[in-house]
Design an enzyme around this catalytic site. Sequence first.
Site, PDB file in Angstrom:
ATOM      1  N   ALA A   1       0.873  -1.171   0.000  1.00  0.00           N
ATOM      2  CA  ALA A   1       0.000   0.000   0.000  1.00  0.00           C
ATOM      3  C   ALA A   1       0.911   1.220   0.000  1.00  0.00           C
ATOM      4  O   ALA A   1       2.012   1.186   0.556  1.00  0.00           O
ATOM      5  CB  ALA A   1      -0.892   0.009   1.229  1.00  0.00           C
ATOM      6  N   SER A   2       0.446   2.287  -0.625  1.00  0.00           N
ATOM      7  CA  SER A   2       1.287   3.474  -0.777  1.00  0.00           C
ATOM      8  C   SER A   2       1.421   4.298   0.492  1.00  0.00           C
ATOM      9  O   SER A   2       2.445   4.923   0.723  1.00  0.00           O
ATOM     10  CB  SER A   2       0.746   4.370  -1.892  1.00  0.00           C
ATOM     11  OG  SER A   2       0.764   3.679  -3.107  1.00  0.00           O
TER      12      SER A   2
END
Length: 185
Positions: free
Chosen positions: A9-10
């Site tokens: 996930a960023s």
Amino acid sequence: MAIYGYARASTLDQDVAIQEEALRQAGCEVIRSEKASGTTRTGRSELALLLQFLRPGDTLVVTRVDRLARSIKDLQDIVHELRAKGVALKATEQPIDTTTSAGKAFLDMLGVFAEFETNLRRERQMEGISRAKAKGVYKGRKPSIDPAEVWRLRTEEKLGPTAIAQRLGIGRASVYRVLAGADRP
């Protein structure tokens, strides 16, 4: 011949649980997850660990190619490393399977689109910053260096640039920039 999963996930407020579940359903025996930007491999320790650990005949599974890389260069580098090790790459949500010609071609196309999306996002961000600056709303980040304190340490305490940098917790180059500036406080 093991199957490994990689989820990313960023940002810290995003969740990787959905990715992890999809990877488990795809038969992944080990899943490594992290929250880091995909625009570069820097700081992605879980990916680095997987790339070191993979052996010939293993398969690396991601949900989508943009979870692996957001730039075509990084994607190509990762795929090259995997091929050199004899490791296959598959994606659960995209027809990517590097053991087939069609899968390889589709992987390259998706990599181009992932990089394109990142570039568009960056352009929109820069446009927004420009508009905000024009309105006087955006000032940038606050300076982290107090030039007056740099000059005080230099003149009153007779400290050198290295000692000043250490005392203030800043880079030595920043001290040199302040001392070279004509606008002395």
